[in-house]
Motif scaffolding. Structure first.
Motif, short mmCIF file in Angstrom:
data_model
loop_
_atom_site.label_atom_id
_atom_site.label_comp_id
_atom_site.label_asym_id
_atom_site.label_seq_id
_atom_site.Cartn_x
_atom_site.Cartn_y
_atom_site.Cartn_z
N GLN A 169 0.84 -1.21 0.00
CA GLN A 169 0.00 0.00 0.00
C GLN A 169 0.87 1.26 0.00
N VAL A 172 2.53 1.67 -3.41
CA VAL A 172 1.56 2.05 -4.44
C VAL A 172 1.19 3.53 -4.29
N THR A 173 0.96 3.96 -3.06
CA THR A 173 0.62 5.37 -2.82
C THR A 173 1.73 6.29 -3.33
N LEU A 176 1.61 6.32 -7.12
CA LEU A 176 0.45 7.11 -7.58
C LEU A 176 0.76 8.59 -7.56
N PHE B 165 -6.02 13.86 -3.57
CA PHE B 165 -5.17 12.67 -3.70
C PHE B 165 -5.51 11.64 -2.62
N GLN B 169 -6.13 7.66 -3.11
CA GLN B 169 -5.29 6.72 -2.37
C GLN B 169 -6.15 5.74 -1.56
N LEU B 176 -6.94 -2.68 -3.88
CA LEU B 176 -5.78 -3.58 -3.76
C LEU B 176 -6.09 -4.72 -2.80
N ASN B 186 -3.73 8.14 -12.57
CA ASN B 186 -3.91 9.29 -11.68
C ASN B 186 -4.28 10.49 -12.56
#
Lengths: 283, 283
Positions: A169, A172-173, A176, B165, B169, B176, B186
């Motif tokens: 996580q 991925v954040t 992103l 954001f 997220q 996920l 994004n």
């Protein structure tokens, strides 16, 4: 003294499958080798060795026509190719979940993604997964690591199967936040999380924990660490002979769990040893 | 009294482009319409109307050969098709960032992904984006919403361009956790975040804030809300005539900012009005 064994102690699906494949190969009695240790259990590796299944470091150590078993963690693509080129019979015991991660990396890489693998760069599973990338590939363990990576417009992400969801996580954040496209395959196998959650609950309900597994097994070391944070009286052992009677002084309940590469016979031996200590105390 | 105007107050790139296209079309003097209001500013819409650019609700209201302008938020795919079928000349003023989100949804959908759009389901931008999905599509505003969605093995995610954001997220993390594949574009435009960050800093450094923009503009309402949380003396106005002299009693510094659909001429009028009040007080 009550001994409580965790329900999900020991072999996970992939390790069970790999071990079975290796013992089956040993039964056939042909000249058989494993590329690296088949699983992270020195005792299983030794037992297989006694049956004629020998671990080698390199494909070149095996003569043409021999059988080579690919360990549960998988190997690098080029090692697998070398085995085929050398005319070896290949028994692929790569965990199917690891295989999936390798395949996703190969496909993503072909489709023009830069690859980010969430995991431990020195772990053999990760080294195998990484080898399937045709282009740029980076191993990271946190979102912080991502900040140091070069600019990427298409990021493909997979995780080492034993990673925590929080790490995935976090990475991925961070990806992103760099904009563009982020394509993630959640390749985490939940066997690790299930085993850890159960161990946490058990550690909170007993006076002493015994965690069984290879000292070279990352998931066992992590399991012991999680238990120790909750219960300082936590002991990591590889075999029953490492059990110390003094650990159980004044203990009413003992919890036992084991890493993914710990065979049932070792768990049984440890439980028998703890029970024997208890009987000695009473008599 | 010092009046401080935020550097990023007013028109963002997409709104500026849409407005220019509409005024250019008006200059040509042909029969011109906009499908819905061109931007969320009643004053801009009114000025264009005075120049002969009329907002309509439906393509069928425009006669063949007329010019129709697609607003900055975009429209549903079927509305655009209807305009082409009706032989209208289409001026596409859809914000290029919104267009990207629409295109990603179309491609993901074709490639078999179920679509998740992070945004506000009743916002015209989101309604437009959603219309480009060929298969299953869901609008969510948080990770909690994701829990209610059916099982999906391939999830394609885009965001309303003005989303925070943190929302994106949160939704990605929830997707996920469902396993399988999560592919994210994004599509957030950072103009919103930049404007909000700047407004926060300004609200912390002044005695009174004036936020200018359409009462129907979501980004302006959010901007006012953010300022009000830091500074209760925050006022949201659409035009200069709504300014009340009493707001500035005992005020030394006034901060002014404006939403993405607020034209420069309205910002100038508001600043002139505040300055005039100040002069009145002095004289």
């Amino acid at each position: 003294m009550e001994v409580i064994l965790a329900k999900h102690a020991g072999f996970c699906f992939g390790v069970k499958r790999a071990t079975q494949l290796a013992f089956e190969a040993a039964d056939i009695g042909r000249e058989t080798y494993t590329l690296g240790p088949i699983i992270h259990s020195p005792q299983v590796v030794q037992r297989l060795e006694e049956m004629g299944v020998i671990p080698v470091e390199n494909v070149s150590e095996v003569e043409s026509g021999g059988t080579i078993i690919i360990r549960s963690h998988g190997v690098a693509a080029e090692e697998l190719e070398a085995a085929v080129r050398a005319n070896l019979e290949v028994v692929d015991a790569t965990c199917p979940f690891v295989k999936k991660a390798q395949e996703h990396v190969a496909t993503l890489s072909k489709e023009g993604y830069d690859i980010v693998v969430v995991g431990d760069a020195v772990h053999p599973e990760v080294q195998g997964i990484v080898s399937y990338a045709a282009g740029r590939v980076y191993v990271v363990s946190s979102g912080k690591d991502v900040e140091r990576l070069p600019r990427m417009s298409k990021i493909g992400i997979v995780a080492q199967t034993t990673q925590s969801f929080e790490h995935l996580q976090d990475v991925v954040t961070a990806c992103l936040a760099r904009g563009g496209e982020t394509r993630v395959y959640n390749t985490i196998c939940d066997a690790t999380a299930v085993r850890q959650d159960e161990a946490k609950k058990l550690a909170g309900a007993v006076d002493c924990m015994v965690v069984i597994g290879g000292f070279n097994s990352a998931n066992t070391k992590r399991l012991a660490q999680i238990c120790r944070e909750l219960l300082p009286r936590t002991h990591h052992v590889e075999t029953a002979c490492q059990i110390d009677a003094q650990w159980f002084e004044g203990v009413e309940k003992v919890g036992v769990t084991a890493g993914a590469s710990t065979p049932k016979w070792i768990i049984d031996e440890v439980i028998n040893r703890i029970s024997a200590i208890d009987k000695d105390k009473i008599s």
